[in-house]
Design a protein around this motif. Structure first.
Motif, PDB file in Angstrom:
ATOM      1  N   LEU A 187      -1.151  -3.407  -6.277  1.00  0.00           N
ATOM      2  CA  LEU A 187      -0.686  -4.352  -5.256  1.00  0.00           C
ATOM      3  C   LEU A 187      -0.780  -3.729  -3.869  1.00  0.00           C
ATOM      4  N   PHE A 188      -0.340  -2.486  -3.727  1.00  0.00           N
ATOM      5  CA  PHE A 188      -0.408  -1.761  -2.458  1.00  0.00           C
ATOM      6  C   PHE A 188      -1.854  -1.685  -1.979  1.00  0.00           C
ATOM      7  N   TRP A 189      -2.738  -1.304  -2.879  1.00  0.00           N
ATOM      8  CA  TRP A 189      -4.158  -1.153  -2.537  1.00  0.00           C
ATOM      9  C   TRP A 189      -4.759  -2.464  -2.053  1.00  0.00           C
ATOM     10  N   LYS A 190      -4.501  -3.535  -2.787  1.00  0.00           N
ATOM     11  CA  LYS A 190      -5.087  -4.829  -2.430  1.00  0.00           C
ATOM     12  C   LYS A 190      -4.533  -5.350  -1.105  1.00  0.00           C
ATOM     13  N   ASP A 191      -3.217  -5.228  -0.913  1.00  0.00           N
ATOM     14  CA  ASP A 191      -2.615  -5.688   0.341  1.00  0.00           C
ATOM     15  C   ASP A 191      -3.110  -4.858   1.523  1.00  0.00           C
ATOM     16  N   LEU A 192      -3.219  -3.546   1.308  1.00  0.00           N
ATOM     17  CA  LEU A 192      -3.640  -2.667   2.391  1.00  0.00           C
ATOM     18  C   LEU A 192      -5.098  -2.917   2.752  1.00  0.00           C
ATOM     19  N   GLN A 193      -5.954  -3.089   1.762  1.00  0.00           N
ATOM     20  CA  GLN A 193      -7.374  -3.279   2.018  1.00  0.00           C
ATOM     21  C   GLN A 193      -7.655  -4.604   2.731  1.00  0.00           C
ATOM     22  N   SER A 194      -6.828  -5.599   2.445  1.00  0.00           N
ATOM     23  CA  SER A 194      -7.084  -6.915   3.024  1.00  0.00           C
ATOM     24  C   SER A 194      -6.291  -7.167   4.299  1.00  0.00           C
ATOM     25  N   ASP A 216     -18.240  -1.415  10.453  1.00  0.00           N
ATOM     26  CA  ASP A 216     -18.899  -0.225  10.975  1.00  0.00           C
ATOM     27  C   ASP A 216     -18.618   0.005  12.456  1.00  0.00           C
ATOM     28  N   ASP A 217     -18.159  -1.036  13.189  1.00  0.00           N
ATOM     29  CA  ASP A 217     -17.824  -0.788  14.597  1.00  0.00           C
ATOM     30  C   ASP A 217     -16.574   0.073  14.714  1.00  0.00           C
ATOM     31  N   TYR A 218     -15.589  -0.162  13.821  1.00  0.00           N
ATOM     32  CA  TYR A 218     -14.385   0.677  13.829  1.00  0.00           C
ATOM     33  C   TYR A 218     -14.679   2.060  13.240  1.00  0.00           C
ATOM     34  N   ALA A 219     -15.535   2.097  12.200  1.00  0.00           N
ATOM     35  CA  ALA A 219     -15.900   3.395  11.624  1.00  0.00           C
ATOM     36  C   ALA A 219     -16.546   4.278  12.689  1.00  0.00           C
ATOM     37  N   LYS A 220     -17.407   3.669  13.519  1.00  0.00           N
ATOM     38  CA  LYS A 220     -18.072   4.413  14.579  1.00  0.00           C
ATOM     39  C   LYS A 220     -17.045   5.026  15.536  1.00  0.00           C
ATOM     40  N   ILE A 221     -16.046   4.236  15.938  1.00  0.00           N
ATOM     41  CA  ILE A 221     -15.031   4.725  16.886  1.00  0.00           C
ATOM     42  C   ILE A 221     -14.270   5.901  16.294  1.00  0.00           C
ATOM     43  N   LEU A 222     -13.804   5.733  15.046  1.00  0.00           N
ATOM     44  CA  LEU A 222     -13.004   6.791  14.424  1.00  0.00           C
ATOM     45  C   LEU A 222     -13.823   8.061  14.229  1.00  0.00           C
ATOM     46  N   GLN A 281      -7.046   8.884  13.930  1.00  0.00           N
ATOM     47  CA  GLN A 281      -6.347   7.753  13.316  1.00  0.00           C
ATOM     48  C   GLN A 281      -5.184   7.277  14.192  1.00  0.00           C
ATOM     49  N   LYS A 282      -4.473   8.205  14.816  1.00  0.00           N
ATOM     50  CA  LYS A 282      -3.373   7.816  15.704  1.00  0.00           C
ATOM     51  C   LYS A 282      -3.898   7.022  16.903  1.00  0.00           C
ATOM     52  N   ASN A 283      -5.068   7.350  17.393  1.00  0.00           N
ATOM     53  CA  ASN A 283      -5.648   6.610  18.510  1.00  0.00           C
ATOM     54  C   ASN A 283      -5.888   5.148  18.136  1.00  0.00           C
ATOM     55  N   LEU A 284      -6.362   4.920  16.928  1.00  0.00           N
ATOM     56  CA  LEU A 284      -6.575   3.543  16.491  1.00  0.00           C
ATOM     57  C   LEU A 284      -5.245   2.815  16.279  1.00  0.00           C
ATOM     58  N   ALA A 337      -3.849  -0.897   9.586  1.00  0.00           N
ATOM     59  CA  ALA A 337      -3.916   0.265   8.694  1.00  0.00           C
ATOM     60  C   ALA A 337      -5.021   0.132   7.665  1.00  0.00           C
ATOM     61  N   GLY A 338      -5.390  -1.115   7.319  1.00  0.00           N
ATOM     62  CA  GLY A 338      -6.482  -1.301   6.372  1.00  0.00           C
ATOM     63  C   GLY A 338      -7.813  -0.836   6.895  1.00  0.00           C
ATOM     64  N   ILE A 339      -7.901  -0.578   8.213  1.00  0.00           N
ATOM     65  CA  ILE A 339      -9.148  -0.130   8.831  1.00  0.00           C
ATOM     66  C   ILE A 339      -9.160   1.370   9.079  1.00  0.00           C
ATOM     67  N   TRP A 340      -8.066   1.934   9.580  1.00  0.00           N
ATOM     68  CA  TRP A 340      -8.090   3.367   9.900  1.00  0.00           C
ATOM     69  C   TRP A 340      -7.667   4.258   8.731  1.00  0.00           C
ATOM     70  N   SER A 341      -6.847   3.715   7.805  1.00  0.00           N
ATOM     71  CA  SER A 341      -6.284   4.594   6.761  1.00  0.00           C
ATOM     72  C   SER A 341      -7.253   4.995   5.653  1.00  0.00           C
TER      73      SER A 341
END
Length: 862
Positions: A572-579, A811-817, A839-842, A849-853
């Motif tokens: 449940l944690f994984w699915k909620d976090l990813q989405s 990939d736009d957020y991946a590029k920034i991080l 990660q703190k910058n994002l 959190a589903g994007i930076w974590s």
């Protein structure tokens, strides 16, 4: 290790039988030798195998004085074959070797070839498949034709046009490849080479053996396809999952058809019995092929009609106990009365053979039956008898660890924890010495790991932790022992996942369990003054969380949560976090729940020790969750601590390095790709990401799109040592290494196994590789084996650290991080701090959190 529930080899001794005709001996031999050999034959025919061996050894001693090489070779063959029947494989190999030497001296090369096949089969039964292959062919496949070295069994059979010898050798080759997991090669050998020779002979015995071998391979391949289908399903690759499932069904039907053909052609009761056992196993794994109950009834009837032998006894145990010998309840449709009687008869028959190994297995299996029935006094009696016999046989360590483990469970049930721990520790020490052989002898065991090995480690760790008094303020030896045992489990998981090609150099060199304990102690003492180690360990009924602080005792916190409930909550944690795409998503409820479980009990200790970095050794499905996303109600964990994970404390290198001016090999695919039935969309920001990374570090190299190929990668590995390899492309991590891959240029894929091998084989200084970065990858929830791929590449390729994403992010957020991360490295930060700041910058920009974590650092964090 001979796993009792495994499928037996059928191309055994097709070409050679016991030499009963003493007239083949030199007429000039004295009467005493002739008499002894004939006496041994009579003893053999009555099933008195130990007496027959002793009698023939006397004859062999007499022949030594006469130096009649032919006679000696014949006697040695008989002794070897009899040792095979009673299951003493090392002695069997020794006598094959002696006989081969004598036939070479006689220049009877055709017979040398046949005995090389027999000896190779024996090595395969010990799990030494490479040795077996070297005797059979030392092979390579060219245009579906086996090209063999001279003086190997197959080449000798071909030179002498020995069709029988060639069939037996081909069958043995196929079996070795099956056990190594090379199913396509095994099928090719049987269908394209062996079948032609069998048709020439037109003998039903050979046809039956061929069909049995084909059934074995198709069954193993069906299980592999089903595992891959499950892996594809949990990562939502629906088309691929459907394709793999269809392959599994088709292979299971092919296995069933071949077994049925063999059953109709088998001439001997023991062969028919083994085919029935194979069909029973097949139907348990793939139901609806036929009725398991009717098969069991036929098998039980045949068992009672079959002559006594080691094969009959193992068949009886397999028939009675289909589940692993460490698991209760026993999976069967027999009544308890039928089970008990079958196992008691197996013990009686084993006693007649006088083989300590077979007696040990029979007694141990009966002890297991009583254990599952909670008749612990009887269980203890038979288990101790099995132990005593196993201790007398130096080649029986694979059964010795089973019975020590079984005794430990029985003693635990009898409320004798100290004695139980001692038994578990003896089992553990034996298993550590056998682990590589067990995990590489049969690739099918990769998927039985949780049943055959995993529980022993966990049961021992749980008992140690429950018994230890945590009032001491120092690092106590029992706690260190418990931690070391768990660390060994992590090593075993990796070795199991990586399979036969695993190169765990450090594991092979670290030595005895006590040496491991000392190494764990040293690592804990030197982990860093600002670093704490957190180790959650999942047990069946509860969760233990260990905290190790610098220079202090290990603390243990227990949580009453079953493994089943934990898995549901993590999914449940994984699915909620990813989405989640904004900070109001419900994942925060789960994030706070697991913060309270894993961190809250130790917050005071962490603050007092002024901890700045948290390193996790994660267990099970906890590996699928980024610890950085844990939430205390106000802040994420990454906002308070730099976070990293490591697959094993033993394998972690604690040395620090400065990567501020290190050259980078940056590769990736920005274009849309199509591989098989799966489409991978374009990643337009990958090109920007790669160009910025290479521009920031001197002497870097870029391979983009069509330039990113395996040959080009190999060429770069050979030409230059890159401390950093950055790969930006779609990637999948599946249940097995072969199902884990990266998308490369020209709509191709590069398996993680191939990447690991190329890093090692084409890069002389691969040990200088500090960081491997994988962006746009994803793992699958619901299967904790998939995340072993990330840990596996870190260990297998000799990389000190891996930075990877647990799931795909834009990939736009991946590029920034990623660019931020490398800027931090260039500024002189350590890897964990560099990732924390990025990660703190994002987070400060309001990114979900589903994007930076998902980005996690594995291995060295310095």
């Amino acid at each position: 290790m001979k796993k009792l529930t495994s499928i037996f080899l059928f191309f055994l001794s097709l070409i050679t039988t016991l030499i009963l005709n003493w007239n083949s001996f030199a007429i000039s031999q004295i009467f005493s030798v002739s008499f002894l050999v004939k006496q041994g034959v009579k003893q053999y025919q009555k099933g008195n195998y130990i007496e027959a061996i002793a009698t023939w050894q006397k004859a062999l001693n007499l022949e030594d004085t006469k130096n009649n090489v032919k006679n000696k070779a014949i006697i040695q063959e008989n002794i070897a074959r009899t040792y095979q029947i009673i299951g003493q494989t090392e002695q069997e190999i020794n006598y094959w070797e002696q006989a081969i030497t004598n036939y070479q001296q006689l220049n009877e090369i055709q017979q040398v070839g046949r005995l090389l096949t027999e000896q190779a089969q024996a090595y395969s039964r010990l799990g030494k498949h490479q040795k077996s292959l070297s005797l059979l062919c030392n092979t390579e496949m060219k245009k579906n034709k086996l090209i063999c070295d001279p003086n190997t069994a197959l080449e000798i059979a071909r030179i002498y046009q020995d069709d029988q010898g060639e069939i037996a050798t081909l069958g043995s080759l196929a079996e070795a490849y099956r056990l190594m997991g090379n199913y396509d090669i095994a099928i090719n050998i049987l269908e394209n080479e062996a079948l032609t020779k069998v048709k020439n002979l037109d003998d039903p015995t050979y046809f039956a053996s061929l069909f049995n071998s084909l059934g074995n391979v198709y069954f193993a391949q069906a299980k592999r396809w089903q595992t891959q289908a499950n892996s594809a399903e949990v990562r939502n690759a629906t088309n691929t999952a459907e394709k793999f499932t269809n392959n599994a069904v088709e292979n299971s039907r092919m296995a069933f058809s071949n077994y049925q053909n063999a059953l109709q052609l088998n001439q001997k009761d023991q062969d028919k019995l083994q085919t029935l056992l194979n069909l029973i196993q097949l139907n348990r794994k793939f139901p609806n092929l036929t009725s398991t109950d009717s098969l069991q009834e036929k098998a039980l009837k045949l068992l009672n009609e079959t002559a006594n032998s080691s094969a009959k006894i193992y068949s009886a145990i397999n028939l009675a106990i289909a589940s692993p010998l460490s698991e209760c309840p026993i999976v069967t449709s027999f009544s308890n009365y039928e089970l008990e009687n079958t196992l008691k008869e197996a013990v009686e028959n084993a006693n007649k053979l006088e083989s300590t190994r077979i007696q040990s297995f029979a007694l141990g299996a009966l002890g297991h039956f009583y254990e599952c029935e909670s008749q612990y006094e009887k269980a203890s009696k038979y288990t101790k008898s099995a132990l005593l016999l196993a201790e007398q046989n130096r080649s029986a360590n694979d059964s010795l660890y089973l019975w020590e483990w079984q005794l430990g469970r029985i003693l635990e049930a009898l409320k004798q924890p100290s004695e139980a721990i001692s038994a578990y520790e003896r089992a553990y020490n034996i298993l550590e010495s056998l682990r590589s052989d067990i995990l590489t002898a049969n690739r099918d065991l990769q998927f039985d790991f949780r049943d055959t090995i995993d529980p022993l480690y966990r049961q021992l760790v749980q008992l140690i932790l429950e018994q230890e008094n945590s009032s001491s303020n120092t690092l106590s030896q029992p706690f260190i022992k418990g931690l070391q045992t768990f660390d060994s489990l992590k090593l075993a998981e990796l070795q199991n996942y990586l399979g036969d090609d695993c190169i765990l150099t450090e594991v092979n060199e670290i030595g005895t369990p006590q040496v491991l304990v000392n190494q764990i102690f040293d690592k804990l003492e030197n982990i860093g003054k600002d670093t704490a180690l957190i180790i959650p360990i999942i047990f069946q009924d509860r969760l233990a969380i260990l905290l190790s602080l610098p220079q202090e005792k290990i603390r243990v916190h227990w949580v009453n949560m079953s493994e089943t409930q934990l898995t549901k909550d993590l999914e449940l944690f994984w699915k909620d976090l990813q989405s989640s795409y904004d900070l109001s998503q419900p994942f925060k409820t789960s994030a706070q729940k697991f913060y309270d479980i894993l961190i809250t009990p130790f917050e005071t200790d962490l603050d007092a020790a002024q901890i700045q970095k948290l390193v996790f050794i994660l267990d099970g499905n906890l590996r699928n969750i980024p610890m950085a996303a844990l939430y205390d109600g106000e802040q994420f964990l990454i906002e308070k601590y730099a976070v990293a994970t490591t697959p094993s404390l033993t394998l972690t290198t604690l040395s620090s390095s400065n990567l501020s001016n290190s050259p980078v090999l940056a590769v990736g695919v920005a274009e849309e790709s199509n591989i098989g039935q799966e489409r991978y969309r374009a990643l337009p920001n990958v090109e920007i990401e790669l160009k910025q990374v290479t521009a920031s570090f001197p002497d870097s190299k870029l391979l983009l799109n069509q330039d990113f190929t395996r040959p080009n990668l190999q060429q770069e590995f050979q030409a230059t040592t890159y401390p950093i390899i950055h790969i930006a492309t779609h990637g999948k991590f599946g249940t097995i290494p072969d199902d884990s891959f990266l998308v490369v240029g020209n709509n191709q894929k590069l398996t993680i196994t191939d990447l690991e091998q190329d890093i090692r084989n084409f890069n002389e200084n691969y040990n200088l590789l500090e960081l491997l970065t994988l962006t746009a990858c994803q793992t699958a929830i619901g299967d904790d084996r998939t995340t072993l791929g990330l840990a596996g590449i870190t260990v297998q390729a000799g990389v000190k650290s891996t930075l990877a994403s647990l799931w795909f992010i834009p990939d736009d957020y991946a590029k920034i991080l990623i660019i931020d991360f490398y800027d931090n490295l260039k500024a002189g930060m350590g890897k964990a701090e560099a990732l924390q700041k990025a990660q703190k910058n994002l987070i400060q920009q309001g990114v979900s959190a589903g994007i930076w974590s998902p980005f996690v650092l594995i291995g060295n964090w310095l």
